[in-house]
Motif scaffolding. Sequence first.
Motif, PDB file in Angstrom:
ATOM      1  N   SER A  51       0.837  -1.196   0.000  1.00 20.37           N
ATOM      2  CA  SER A  51       0.000   0.000   0.000  1.00 20.37           C
ATOM      3  C   SER A  51       0.870   1.244   0.000  1.00 20.37           C
ATOM      4  O   SER A  51       1.885   1.299   0.702  1.00 20.37           O
ATOM      5  CB  SER A  51      -0.923   0.029   1.228  1.00 20.37           C
ATOM      6  N   LEU A  52       0.464   2.229  -0.795  1.00 24.11           N
ATOM      7  CA  LEU A  52       1.098   3.543  -0.815  1.00 24.11           C
ATOM      8  C   LEU A  52       0.016   4.605  -0.706  1.00 24.11           C
ATOM      9  O   LEU A  52      -1.072   4.448  -1.280  1.00 24.11           O
ATOM     10  CB  LEU A  52       1.893   3.747  -2.111  1.00 24.11           C
ATOM     11  N   ALA A  53       0.303   5.683   0.019  1.00 24.28           N
ATOM     12  CA  ALA A  53      -0.714   6.706   0.221  1.00 24.28           C
ATOM     13  C   ALA A  53      -0.088   8.083   0.327  1.00 24.28           C
ATOM     14  O   ALA A  53       1.051   8.234   0.778  1.00 24.28           O
ATOM     15  CB  ALA A  53      -1.531   6.401   1.479  1.00 24.28           C
ATOM     16  N   PHE A  54      -0.874   9.079  -0.096  1.00 25.47           N
ATOM     17  CA  PHE A  54      -0.536  10.483   0.118  1.00 25.47           C
ATOM     18  C   PHE A  54      -1.707  11.137   0.833  1.00 25.47           C
ATOM     19  O   PHE A  54      -2.855  11.043   0.380  1.00 25.47           O
ATOM     20  CB  PHE A  54      -0.266  11.207  -1.195  1.00 25.47           C
ATOM     21  N   PHE A  55      -1.415  11.805   1.952  1.00 24.95           N
ATOM     22  CA  PHE A  55      -2.450  12.454   2.736  1.00 24.95           C
ATOM     23  C   PHE A  55      -2.216  13.954   2.741  1.00 24.95           C
ATOM     24  O   PHE A  55      -1.196  14.430   3.238  1.00 24.95           O
ATOM     25  CB  PHE A  55      -2.463  11.912   4.166  1.00 24.95           C
ATOM     26  N   LYS A  56      -3.176  14.674   2.198  1.00 27.49           N
ATOM     27  CA  LYS A  56      -3.073  16.127   2.169  1.00 27.49           C
ATOM     28  C   LYS A  56      -3.147  16.708   3.571  1.00 27.49           C
ATOM     29  O   LYS A  56      -2.464  17.677   3.903  1.00 27.49           O
ATOM     30  CB  LYS A  56      -4.190  16.718   1.304  1.00 27.49           C
ATOM     31  N   SER A  57      -4.000  16.131   4.408  1.00 30.30           N
ATOM     32  CA  SER A  57      -4.112  16.558   5.800  1.00 30.30           C
ATOM     33  C   SER A  57      -4.456  15.358   6.660  1.00 30.30           C
ATOM     34  O   SER A  57      -4.880  14.315   6.152  1.00 30.30           O
ATOM     35  CB  SER A  57      -5.176  17.652   5.951  1.00 30.30           C
ATOM     36  N   ASP A  58      -4.239  15.537   7.978  1.00 24.88           N
ATOM     37  CA  ASP A  58      -4.462  14.388   8.851  1.00 24.88           C
ATOM     38  C   ASP A  58      -5.937  14.095   9.033  1.00 24.88           C
ATOM     39  O   ASP A  58      -6.354  12.951   9.079  1.00 24.88           O
ATOM     40  CB  ASP A  58      -3.765  14.588  10.204  1.00 24.88           C
ATOM     41  N   GLN A  59      -6.762  15.126   9.178  1.00 22.40           N
ATOM     42  CA  GLN A  59      -8.194  14.944   9.345  1.00 22.40           C
ATOM     43  C   GLN A  59      -8.927  16.052   8.610  1.00 22.40           C
ATOM     44  O   GLN A  59      -8.317  16.927   8.000  1.00 22.40           O
ATOM     45  CB  GLN A  59      -8.570  14.963  10.836  1.00 22.40           C
ATOM     46  N   LEU A  60     -10.251  16.003   8.677  1.00 19.80           N
ATOM     47  CA  LEU A  60     -11.062  17.055   8.080  1.00 19.80           C
ATOM     48  C   LEU A  60     -11.274  18.140   9.125  1.00 19.80           C
ATOM     49  O   LEU A  60     -12.185  18.090   9.935  1.00 19.80           O
ATOM     50  CB  LEU A  60     -12.404  16.485   7.605  1.00 19.80           C
ATOM     51  N   GLY A  61     -10.399  19.143   9.122  1.00 16.61           N
ATOM     52  CA  GLY A  61     -10.460  20.201  10.116  1.00 16.61           C
ATOM     53  C   GLY A  61      -9.352  20.075  11.135  1.00 16.61           C
ATOM     54  O   GLY A  61      -8.632  19.073  11.187  1.00 16.61           O
ATOM     55  N   ASP A  62      -9.192  21.104  11.986  1.00 14.12           N
ATOM     56  CA  ASP A  62      -8.103  21.158  12.955  1.00 14.12           C
ATOM     57  C   ASP A  62      -8.563  20.866  14.375  1.00 14.12           C
ATOM     58  O   ASP A  62      -7.819  21.102  15.330  1.00 14.12           O
ATOM     59  CB  ASP A  62      -7.440  22.547  12.925  1.00 14.12           C
ATOM     60  N   GLY A  63      -9.783  20.350  14.543  1.00 13.82           N
ATOM     61  CA  GLY A  63     -10.288  20.062  15.879  1.00 13.82           C
ATOM     62  C   GLY A  63      -9.893  18.683  16.362  1.00 13.82           C
ATOM     63  O   GLY A  63      -9.047  17.996  15.779  1.00 13.82           O
ATOM     64  N   ASN A  64     -10.520  18.238  17.466  1.00  7.09           N
ATOM     65  CA  ASN A  64     -10.210  16.935  18.046  1.00  7.09           C
ATOM     66  C   ASN A  64     -11.401  15.983  18.019  1.00  7.09           C
ATOM     67  O   ASN A  64     -11.355  14.922  18.638  1.00  7.09           O
ATOM     68  CB  ASN A  64      -9.715  17.093  19.490  1.00  7.09           C
ATOM     69  N   GLU A  65     -12.463  16.334  17.302  1.00  4.95           N
ATOM     70  CA  GLU A  65     -13.627  15.458  17.232  1.00  4.95           C
ATOM     71  C   GLU A  65     -13.502  14.541  16.016  1.00  4.95           C
ATOM     72  O   GLU A  65     -14.099  14.760  14.964  1.00  4.95           O
ATOM     73  CB  GLU A  65     -14.920  16.285  17.181  1.00  4.95           C
ATOM     74  N   HIS A  66     -12.682  13.524  16.189  1.00 10.40           N
ATOM     75  CA  HIS A  66     -12.515  12.511  15.160  1.00 10.40           C
ATOM     76  C   HIS A  66     -12.084  11.220  15.829  1.00 10.40           C
ATOM     77  O   HIS A  66     -11.807  11.160  17.024  1.00 10.40           O
ATOM     78  CB  HIS A  66     -11.516  12.951  14.088  1.00 10.40           C
TER      79      HIS A  66
END
Length: 447
Positions: free
Chosen positions: A221-236
Amino acid sequence: MRLTPSSCQVRSAFLAVSVSTAMWAGAAQAAPQQGDQATIEALRAQLEQMQQQIDRLERQQSTASTRTPESENVDANAQSSDEPTLAQENSSAIKMLKKSTFTGSLELGYVGNDWDEADKDTAGDVNFSKFILGLSGEDGDMSYSFQYRFYDGYRFLHHAWAGYDFSENDTVKLGLVQTPFGNMDYGYLGWYGNLPYLAGFNDNQNAGIKWDHNNGPWSTSLAFFKSDQLGDGNEHYGANPVGSSDQGNTEENQLAGRVAYTFGHGTDYTTELNASLKGGQLYNNNTNDSGSSWQAALGMSGSYGNWLTRFQATAYEFDAENPAGTGISDNVIQIGAFGFNYLIPAKGEMYSASLAYSMDLEWGPIENVYFYNDFSMIDPSDDYSPANGGFGDVDNPMLNDLGFKLTAGRYYAWFDIVTNKNGLGYFGSPIDNGWHTSVQSHFGLTF
């Protein structure tokens, strides 16, 4: 105007009489001139013509008798408008729903903590745990999966992606997808999880694109992630550095790769060995400067009949450009999940080991009992404390989850004894180099 059966019959009879009268009149005029044979031929021709007219009228009568006002209205609308119907406009969506699978679960939880005076006085408490809704399916070479979760006081998107199968062995997924790192899918075998999961290394979903290649015993598996989550909060669901925290770090533009080989592939006794790497930009929203982060892991996942095992060693480092005056040590990184921020060592190693046994049985409605134990620990490279802004030095954090699960059709129940020492401050237990215990049970149903 629609003819009723009676009026149609009257019209048929009237036409028949008219035709017959005309036929006989014509025949009578033709007889003196052409003879009997000519008269007979004329009669036969006109009889055939009359029969064709009667047959045509009978067919019209039969059609009229089977029509209803509703069907006539539909036909009238269809003839008066070329616009597609609602069903035609949404045909693709209807086809997709027919191929989709809706899933979900509802769960209640009991928790009793030995460090909580209220829990001691009341023998713990039962509360709403979670409600999950999911949708997944396939449409030719396309696939999709989505899951949304509701908890007590917060909610979030667990994952959401669309996939395309380029071949039998290759799939690309785009969206909020699971990071290819360590032992998949969870990195642990019980209910509560382990420290690598709580630190955000295992069972974590990030926003980007991932390619999976499977060829017999090999998996890549190979992946590129533009960001860690959707938004900068902690509700994930998965833990990541929190861009809206006092430190303000967030993982951006990350690359991840994982390769695994399974011994005994296709049998009931398999051993998978895997290696993973992940790293990239660590951007600080407060200083507008970029640091870096990286993680590496070696894992082993075994399945031997009814027995399951997991082992993983993880090394990592967050080299952050933190702002001054936050009251938080540079030896820690502020991460968050489930609406809660906590501190882990900015650099260190993590170790985890799990063992489980699954047994089918016939005990009333209960059809399976599943025993498990997950143990994990963190070895920080520098002085570390999960409290006091990370200043200080405590013993290595440790976590153990011992329990079992009962399954009865769509119903299930988890029973856990969760013990921890200096466990990241995530548990709410004292940070005093001592062991503390939480007894938990979770009851639910799936659909």
